[in-house]
Design a protein around this motif. Structure first.
Motif, PDB file in Angstrom:
ATOM      1  N   HIS A 138      14.354 -14.845 -40.057  1.00 36.71           N
ATOM      2  CA  HIS A 138      13.565 -16.123 -39.818  1.00 36.71           C
ATOM      3  C   HIS A 138      14.491 -17.280 -39.763  1.00 36.71           C
ATOM      4  CE1 HIS A 138       9.043 -14.736 -41.279  1.00 36.71           C
ATOM      5  NE2 HIS A 138       9.615 -13.872 -40.540  1.00 36.71           N
ATOM      6  N   PRO A 139      14.124 -18.235 -38.718  1.00 38.16           N
ATOM      7  CA  PRO A 139      15.294 -19.334 -38.439  1.00 38.16           C
ATOM      8  C   PRO A 139      15.201 -20.145 -39.767  1.00 38.16           C
ATOM      9  CG  PRO A 139      14.158 -18.973 -36.652  1.00 38.16           C
ATOM     10  CD  PRO A 139      13.562 -18.103 -37.538  1.00 38.16           C
ATOM     11  N   ASP A 140      14.081 -20.412 -40.248  1.00 40.41           N
ATOM     12  CA  ASP A 140      13.976 -21.369 -41.448  1.00 40.41           C
ATOM     13  C   ASP A 140      14.491 -20.726 -42.696  1.00 40.41           C
ATOM     14  OD1 ASP A 140      11.689 -19.523 -41.144  1.00 40.41           O
ATOM     15  OD2 ASP A 140      10.955 -20.460 -42.891  1.00 40.41           O
ATOM     16  N   LEU A 141      14.893 -19.549 -42.929  1.00 37.82           N
ATOM     17  CA  LEU A 141      15.468 -18.817 -43.870  1.00 37.82           C
ATOM     18  C   LEU A 141      16.829 -18.727 -43.911  1.00 37.82           C
ATOM     19  CD1 LEU A 141      13.051 -16.052 -44.948  1.00 37.82           C
ATOM     20  CD2 LEU A 141      13.032 -18.429 -45.857  1.00 37.82           C
ATOM     21  N   LEU A 142      17.313 -18.850 -42.662  1.00 35.14           N
ATOM     22  CA  LEU A 142      18.803 -19.042 -42.282  1.00 35.14           C
ATOM     23  C   LEU A 142      19.353 -20.307 -42.090  1.00 35.14           C
ATOM     24  CD1 LEU A 142      18.808 -16.289 -39.247  1.00 35.14           C
ATOM     25  CD2 LEU A 142      19.516 -15.905 -41.457  1.00 35.14           C
ATOM     26  N   ALA A 143      18.546 -21.316 -41.809  1.00 36.15           N
ATOM     27  CA  ALA A 143      18.966 -22.812 -41.558  1.00 36.15           C
ATOM     28  C   ALA A 143      19.817 -23.261 -42.884  1.00 36.15           C
ATOM     29  CB  ALA A 143      17.934 -23.517 -41.226  1.00 36.15           C
ATOM     30  N   PRO A 144      19.154 -23.083 -44.086  1.00 34.08           N
ATOM     31  CA  PRO A 144      20.046 -23.747 -45.374  1.00 34.08           C
ATOM     32  C   PRO A 144      21.459 -23.408 -45.451  1.00 34.08           C
ATOM     33  CG  PRO A 144      17.842 -22.893 -45.885  1.00 34.08           C
ATOM     34  CD  PRO A 144      18.099 -22.320 -44.552  1.00 34.08           C
ATOM     35  N   TYR A 145      21.792 -22.079 -44.801  1.00 39.80           N
ATOM     36  CA  TYR A 145      23.178 -21.929 -44.893  1.00 39.80           C
ATOM     37  C   TYR A 145      23.879 -21.586 -43.567  1.00 39.80           C
ATOM     38  CZ  TYR A 145      21.704 -21.436 -49.778  1.00 39.80           C
ATOM     39  OH  TYR A 145      21.106 -21.808 -50.735  1.00 39.80           O
ATOM     40  N   ASN A 146      23.358 -22.146 -42.684  1.00 40.72           N
ATOM     41  CA  ASN A 146      24.172 -22.128 -41.146  1.00 40.72           C
ATOM     42  C   ASN A 146      24.075 -23.481 -40.959  1.00 40.72           C
ATOM     43  OD1 ASN A 146      22.877 -19.206 -39.428  1.00 40.72           O
ATOM     44  ND2 ASN A 146      23.788 -19.310 -41.381  1.00 40.72           N
ATOM     45  N   VAL A 147      25.115 -24.181 -40.491  1.00 39.62           N
ATOM     46  CA  VAL A 147      25.548 -25.471 -40.259  1.00 39.62           C
ATOM     47  C   VAL A 147      24.801 -25.848 -38.694  1.00 39.62           C
ATOM     48  CG1 VAL A 147      27.299 -27.181 -39.331  1.00 39.62           C
ATOM     49  CG2 VAL A 147      27.682 -25.455 -41.119  1.00 39.62           C
ATOM     50  N   GLY A 166      14.690 -26.003 -37.969  1.00 40.34           N
ATOM     51  CA  GLY A 166      14.971 -27.419 -38.158  1.00 40.34           C
ATOM     52  C   GLY A 166      16.439 -27.933 -38.267  1.00 40.34           C
ATOM     53  N   LYS A 167      17.278 -27.151 -37.495  1.00 42.64           N
ATOM     54  CA  LYS A 167      18.426 -27.615 -36.968  1.00 42.64           C
ATOM     55  C   LYS A 167      18.991 -27.342 -35.604  1.00 42.64           C
ATOM     56  CE  LYS A 167      20.754 -26.954 -41.417  1.00 42.64           C
ATOM     57  NZ  LYS A 167      21.772 -26.460 -42.200  1.00 42.64           N
ATOM     58  N   PRO A 168      20.144 -28.151 -35.229  1.00 43.81           N
ATOM     59  CA  PRO A 168      20.324 -27.961 -33.776  1.00 43.81           C
ATOM     60  C   PRO A 168      20.670 -26.444 -33.509  1.00 43.81           C
ATOM     61  CG  PRO A 168      22.088 -28.994 -35.141  1.00 43.81           C
ATOM     62  CD  PRO A 168      20.864 -28.940 -35.878  1.00 43.81           C
ATOM     63  N   VAL A 169      20.810 -26.165 -32.335  1.00 43.97           N
ATOM     64  CA  VAL A 169      21.129 -24.752 -31.528  1.00 43.97           C
ATOM     65  C   VAL A 169      22.032 -24.542 -30.764  1.00 43.97           C
ATOM     66  CG1 VAL A 169      19.752 -22.674 -30.849  1.00 43.97           C
ATOM     67  CG2 VAL A 169      18.681 -24.278 -32.354  1.00 43.97           C
ATOM     68  N   LEU A 170      22.998 -23.568 -31.016  1.00 43.48           N
ATOM     69  CA  LEU A 170      24.006 -23.175 -29.922  1.00 43.48           C
ATOM     70  C   LEU A 170      23.599 -21.864 -29.180  1.00 43.48           C
ATOM     71  CD1 LEU A 170      26.853 -23.510 -28.677  1.00 43.48           C
ATOM     72  CD2 LEU A 170      27.655 -21.930 -30.237  1.00 43.48           C
ATOM     73  N   LEU A 171      23.299 -21.954 -27.892  1.00 39.78           N
ATOM     74  CA  LEU A 171      22.774 -20.846 -26.973  1.00 39.78           C
ATOM     75  C   LEU A 171      24.068 -19.948 -26.748  1.00 39.78           C
ATOM     76  CD1 LEU A 171      21.807 -19.037 -24.821  1.00 39.78           C
ATOM     77  CD2 LEU A 171      19.896 -20.224 -26.318  1.00 39.78           C
ATOM     78  N   GLU A 172      24.249 -19.252 -27.871  1.00 36.70           N
ATOM     79  CA  GLU A 172      25.435 -18.274 -28.031  1.00 36.70           C
ATOM     80  C   GLU A 172      25.751 -17.161 -27.115  1.00 36.70           C
ATOM     81  OE1 GLU A 172      27.159 -17.446 -32.188  1.00 36.70           O
ATOM     82  OE2 GLU A 172      26.055 -15.987 -31.708  1.00 36.70           O
TER      83      GLU A 172
END
Length: 403
Positions: A208-217, A254-260
């Motif tokens: 889930h993005p919300d669970l990854l976000a705290p430890y992803n810049v 809740g964080k900016p996104v890079l379309l990788e």
């Protein structure tokens, strides 16, 4: 800022790169990337080559990675190393030590180890103590050695890891993400992301993005209209799928996104758009391939729409079509369309998609990046995951033709 980059495997080596490393090849191809005005090459640290045993990291692979970083610095680009690869181009490449003694069903993606297909099942990368200890060991070894190298753009944990092994619980993937973040932060302050793709938004795939976000810049996203159910067989080059995936990831995390990753498979000669038949799980499957002209238009539309949606940038999949010498090897023998995703052809000439990336990079460098015109979406992760596919489809129908 809008960062332009490309996913990189050598055109004549593909996933066999680290077993047959050649500095001159990297110099030539990184120079081609720089000539397209791209800023970053995302590379993949093939797991079985970098960690031949759970307690051992390959000195040779570490040294070759240093050469790659030095070459990047020389030619003026940055590098995003991706740990734990893992899943790549329709196949799952397992280190032999990470496989169990028990066999399981043969499903897509097929499992490979040391270049051979296997029926053996793999350990759980997110909860198995042996796997977690090994993963932390690899991250720490690489970041201890190169955590301050000036050619690093960011660190990337994996490549579509749910295709490699689906977490049993979202709590497992969240803890895995946190453990790897902590390992990186011992040695490096560079940004971190996780390498996720669109099934995280359209299914219950264990992340889930919300669970990854705290430890992803920042959050990363891979999106392909040629694979999305509402466009794959009707409008495979619909240019709204990719920016919408960016918007939804931003809203949920809740964080900016890079379309990788984004892109398309071209026809072999790039002269026509059509469907071809490939084999998947012993069944025929219709796969769209595009003409180079159609693909170039798609790239231009997607890039402008990503800017309008506030994306941090876009990395094309991928640097080059693969040389015919690789076509009879896994995974390209079965996954025929994977041969032709390049911004360049296997003879080195630039496709219209590569020209689109180069032109957009020049636009950004000139300070003429299209402004953001689509406001961030407001979404609840709890509500979203009650029906992720339905929610994505509903928003796609709403935004289709309006980005």
């Amino acid at each position: 800022m809008f960062t332009l980059g490309v996913n990189y495997w050598p055109r004549k080596k593909a996933m066999y790169w680290w077993k047959d490393f050649d500095r001159s090849e990297v110099v030539q191809e990184f120079s081609e990337i720089a000539a397209l005005n791209l800023q970053v090459a995302r590379i993949f640290l093939f797991w079985e080559d970098f960690q031949p045993a759970p307690e051992r990291i390959s000195d040779r692979a570490l040294a070759d990675l240093g050469t790659v970083l030095d070459v990047a610095q020389e030619v003026g680009i940055k590098v995003m190393p991706t740990f734990f690869t893992g899943h790549m181009s329709g196949a799952n490449w397992w280190p032999i030590w990470a496989l169990l003694d028990q066999e399981g069903p043969i499903t897509h993606p097929l499992r490979l180890t040391n270049g051979e297909y296997t029926a053996r099942m793999g350990r759980d990368p997110y909860a198995d103590p042996l796997m977690l200890d090994a993963e932390i060991r690899l991250v720490e070894a690489i970041c201890a050695r190169y955590g301050h190298h000036p050619a690093i753009y960011s660190w990337n944990f994996s490549n579509e890891p749910d295709l490699f092994a689906r977490p049993k619980r979202v709590e497992d993937s969240a803890r895995w993400n946190q453990l790897l973040y902590t390992a990186v932060r011992k040695y490096s302050a560079y940004p971190i992301s996780a390498g996720m793709h669109m099934p995280m938004l359209t299914s219950h795939n264990g992340f889930h993005p919300d669970l990854l976000a705290p430890y992803n810049v920042f959050l990363s996203m891979h999106a392909y209209s040629i694979y999305y159910s509402l466009t794959a067989h009707s409008e495979p080059l619909n240019s709204d799928v990719v920016p919408l995936a960016n918007l939804i990831t931003e809203a949920l995390g809740g964080k900016p996104v890079l379309l990788e990753e984004f892109g398309y498979a071209s026809s072999e000669k790039g002269d026509e758009s059509r469907y071809i038949t490939i084999e998947r799980e012993n069944k025929p499957h219709q796969q769209y391939v595009a003409s180079d002209a159609d693909g170039g238009r798609y790239y231009r539309e997607v890039l402008h729409k990503l800017a309008r949606c506030g994306s941090l940038g876009a990395f094309g999949w991928m640097f080059s079509d693969y040389d015919p010498s690789l076509w009879e090897k896994p995974p390209l023998k079965l996954n025929v369309h994977e041969r032709f995703f390049g911004l360049t052809r296997y003879d080195g000439t630039v496709k219209p998609s590569g020209e689109a990336m180069r032109d957009f990079a020049q636009l950004v460098a000139a300070g003429e990046l299209p402004p953001r015109t689509v406001a961030p979406l407001k979404l609840s992760a709890e509500e979203w995951y009650q029906d992720p596919q339905g929610n994505f489809d509903r928003l796609f129908q709403q935004w289709r033709g309006h980005i």
